[in-house]
Design a protein around this motif. Structure first.
Motif, PDB file in Angstrom:
ATOM      1  N   ALA A  94      -6.321   8.450   0.385  1.00 35.88           N
ATOM      2  CA  ALA A  94      -7.157   8.323  -0.535  1.00 35.88           C
ATOM      3  C   ALA A  94      -8.784   7.627   0.225  1.00 35.88           C
ATOM      4  O   ALA A  94      -9.694   8.077  -0.067  1.00 35.88           O
ATOM      5  CB  ALA A  94      -7.455   7.075  -2.063  1.00 35.88           C
ATOM      6  N   ILE A  95      -8.153   6.303   0.966  1.00 34.77           N
ATOM      7  CA  ILE A  95      -8.431   5.890   1.654  1.00 34.77           C
ATOM      8  C   ILE A  95      -8.789   6.498   3.206  1.00 34.77           C
ATOM      9  O   ILE A  95     -10.572   6.653   3.731  1.00 34.77           O
ATOM     10  CB  ILE A  95      -7.941   4.495   2.599  1.00 34.77           C
ATOM     11  CG1 ILE A  95      -8.315   3.430   1.544  1.00 34.77           C
ATOM     12  CG2 ILE A  95      -9.010   4.104   3.460  1.00 34.77           C
ATOM     13  CD1 ILE A  95      -6.383   2.296   1.440  1.00 34.77           C
TER      14      ILE A  95
ATOM     15  N   ASN B  92      -0.191   6.800  -0.882  1.00 35.99           N
ATOM     16  CA  ASN B  92      -1.254   8.071  -1.787  1.00 35.99           C
ATOM     17  C   ASN B  92      -2.587   6.740  -1.625  1.00 35.99           C
ATOM     18  O   ASN B  92      -4.240   7.207  -2.075  1.00 35.99           O
ATOM     19  CB  ASN B  92      -0.993   7.932  -3.423  1.00 35.99           C
ATOM     20  CG  ASN B  92      -0.067   8.833  -3.607  1.00 35.99           C
ATOM     21  OD1 ASN B  92      -0.109   9.650  -2.758  1.00 35.99           O
ATOM     22  ND2 ASN B  92       0.585   8.186  -5.198  1.00 35.99           N
ATOM     23  N   ASP B  93      -2.592   5.519  -1.485  1.00 30.38           N
ATOM     24  CA  ASP B  93      -3.262   4.426  -1.093  1.00 30.38           C
ATOM     25  C   ASP B  93      -3.952   4.907  -0.034  1.00 30.38           C
ATOM     26  O   ASP B  93      -5.420   5.200   0.153  1.00 30.38           O
ATOM     27  CB  ASP B  93      -2.990   3.589  -1.361  1.00 30.38           C
ATOM     28  CG  ASP B  93      -3.157   2.771  -2.538  1.00 30.38           C
ATOM     29  OD1 ASP B  93      -3.088   3.365  -3.712  1.00 30.38           O
ATOM     30  OD2 ASP B  93      -2.051   2.110  -3.346  1.00 30.38           O
ATOM     31  N   ILE B  94      -3.151   5.235   1.296  1.00 27.14           N
ATOM     32  CA  ILE B  94      -3.501   5.633   2.270  1.00 27.14           C
ATOM     33  C   ILE B  94      -4.326   7.126   2.408  1.00 27.14           C
ATOM     34  O   ILE B  94      -5.581   6.774   3.639  1.00 27.14           O
ATOM     35  CB  ILE B  94      -2.251   5.570   3.130  1.00 27.14           C
ATOM     36  CG1 ILE B  94      -1.456   4.397   3.748  1.00 27.14           C
ATOM     37  CG2 ILE B  94      -2.626   5.889   4.933  1.00 27.14           C
ATOM     38  CD1 ILE B  94       0.115   4.122   4.660  1.00 27.14           C
TER      39      ILE B  94
ATOM     40  N   ILE C 136       0.630  -1.097  -0.016  1.00 28.25           N
ATOM     41  CA  ILE C 136       0.335   0.178   0.430  1.00 28.25           C
ATOM     42  C   ILE C 136       0.833   1.284   0.782  1.00 28.25           C
ATOM     43  O   ILE C 136       1.633   1.814   0.435  1.00 28.25           O
ATOM     44  CB  ILE C 136      -0.916   0.296   1.171  1.00 28.25           C
ATOM     45  CG1 ILE C 136      -1.535  -1.209   1.627  1.00 28.25           C
ATOM     46  CG2 ILE C 136      -1.438   1.640   1.266  1.00 28.25           C
ATOM     47  CD1 ILE C 136      -3.076  -1.155   2.135  1.00 28.25           C
ATOM     48  N   SER C 137       0.618   2.053  -1.074  1.00 30.90           N
ATOM     49  CA  SER C 137       1.685   3.476  -1.352  1.00 30.90           C
ATOM     50  C   SER C 137       1.010   4.236  -0.477  1.00 30.90           C
ATOM     51  O   SER C 137      -0.113   4.611   0.278  1.00 30.90           O
ATOM     52  CB  SER C 137       1.807   3.741  -2.637  1.00 30.90           C
ATOM     53  OG  SER C 137       0.010   3.744  -3.095  1.00 30.90           O
TER      54      SER C 137
ATOM     55  N   GLU D 243     -10.767  -8.781 -10.106  1.00 34.66           N
ATOM     56  CA  GLU D 243      -9.280  -8.935  -9.379  1.00 34.66           C
ATOM     57  C   GLU D 243      -8.320  -9.818 -10.109  1.00 34.66           C
ATOM     58  O   GLU D 243      -7.115  -9.786  -9.996  1.00 34.66           O
ATOM     59  CB  GLU D 243      -9.686  -8.978  -7.916  1.00 34.66           C
ATOM     60  CG  GLU D 243     -10.432  -7.744  -7.306  1.00 34.66           C
ATOM     61  CD  GLU D 243      -9.743  -7.306  -5.878  1.00 34.66           C
ATOM     62  OE1 GLU D 243     -10.378  -9.191  -5.522  1.00 34.66           O
ATOM     63  OE2 GLU D 243     -10.355  -6.238  -5.571  1.00 34.66           O
TER      64      GLU D 243
ATOM     65  N   LYS E 257      -4.993  -6.119 -14.059  1.00 35.79           N
ATOM     66  CA  LYS E 257      -3.377  -4.883 -12.882  1.00 35.79           C
ATOM     67  C   LYS E 257      -2.428  -4.890 -13.474  1.00 35.79           C
ATOM     68  O   LYS E 257      -2.587  -4.784 -14.342  1.00 35.79           O
ATOM     69  CB  LYS E 257      -3.462  -6.925 -12.131  1.00 35.79           C
ATOM     70  CG  LYS E 257      -4.337  -7.783 -11.119  1.00 35.79           C
ATOM     71  CD  LYS E 257      -4.119  -8.498 -10.838  1.00 35.79           C
ATOM     72  CE  LYS E 257      -4.951  -9.879 -10.277  1.00 35.79           C
ATOM     73  NZ  LYS E 257      -3.884 -10.291  -9.001  1.00 35.79           N
TER      74      LYS E 257
ATOM     75  N   SER F 179       1.366  -7.177 -10.756  1.00 36.47           N
ATOM     76  CA  SER F 179       0.804  -8.198 -10.941  1.00 36.47           C
ATOM     77  C   SER F 179       1.204  -9.290 -11.880  1.00 36.47           C
ATOM     78  O   SER F 179       1.160 -10.366 -11.709  1.00 36.47           O
ATOM     79  CB  SER F 179      -0.762  -7.933 -10.185  1.00 36.47           C
ATOM     80  OG  SER F 179      -0.483  -7.228  -9.115  1.00 36.47           O
TER      81      SER F 179
END
Length: 193
Positions: free
Chosen positions: A9-10, A5-7, A2-3, A57, A63, A67
């Motif tokens: 965004a979440i 940016n993902d954190i 998890i980057s 997924e 992906k 992935s």
């Protein structure tokens, strides 16, 4: 992984959802909008969409490239295992045959998802195959494999013994042919000087 940016965004989604629950819901209730019905409908849509999301997924083309690389590594391991089985069954004879069979497994899988491997991906596939071969190690043969090996050795031994008996018989025949000739030569005064 998890980057950041993902954190972020979440976190933004969570703040929005919490704000919506505590701020928007009372406002909508004051306007005579049935929030419970909207939330239930939303939940039903999300529940119905969940299997589609799970399926999507699994498609490597959807992906990121990382992935796809992981997916190629999995296919390389599967290809090595399949090639090993073909080797044990006698279909494949050499290490090169096994390598090509494993490689063909990965290329066939890539073709199924419409991916033409690049030179870098081909190199990675070769490396993944080598790694999977090393991971196989030298497994201790099963009792069935041991018994098959013993039976083969016994058959080979029996064939060699038969061949040995044939050679002994030929040698005896040659000696029986040579001995009367030598005796006849000696009886005839065959000392020729």
């Amino acid at each position: 992984m998890i980057s950041v940016n993902d954190i972020v965004a979440i976190g933004g989604v969570l703040v929005g959802v919490i704000g919506g629950i505590f701020g928007l819901a009372p406002y909508l209730n004051k306007r005579n909008i049935n929030v419970d019905k909207v939330l239930n409908t939303t939940e039903q849509v999300l529940t119905a969409a969940e299997p589609l999301i799970k399926i999507s997924e699994t498609f490597p083309a959807l992906k990121p490239a990382g992935s796809l690389i992981d997916w190629m590594e999995q296919k390389a391991k599967a290809g090595v295992k399949a090639a090993e089985q073909l080797y044990h069954s006698g279909i494949l004879q050499t290490d090169e045959d096994r390598f090509k069979a494993a490689q063909n497994t990965v290329y066939a899988a890539l073709k199924e998802i419409n991916v033409e491997p690049t030179m870098n991906q081909k190199k990675l596939i070769s490396d993944f195959i080598q790694e999977a071969v090393n991971d196989l190690g030298h497994a201790i043969p099963t009792e069935t494999e041991k018994n098959a090996q013993i039976q083969k050795v016994q058959q080979d031994l029996a064939e060699v013994q038969k061949e040995n008996e044939k050679l002994k018989q030929k040698l005896a025949n040659i000696q029986n042919t040579v001995t009367p000739v030598q005796k006849a030569d000696t009886a005839a005064g065959g000392n020729v000087s």
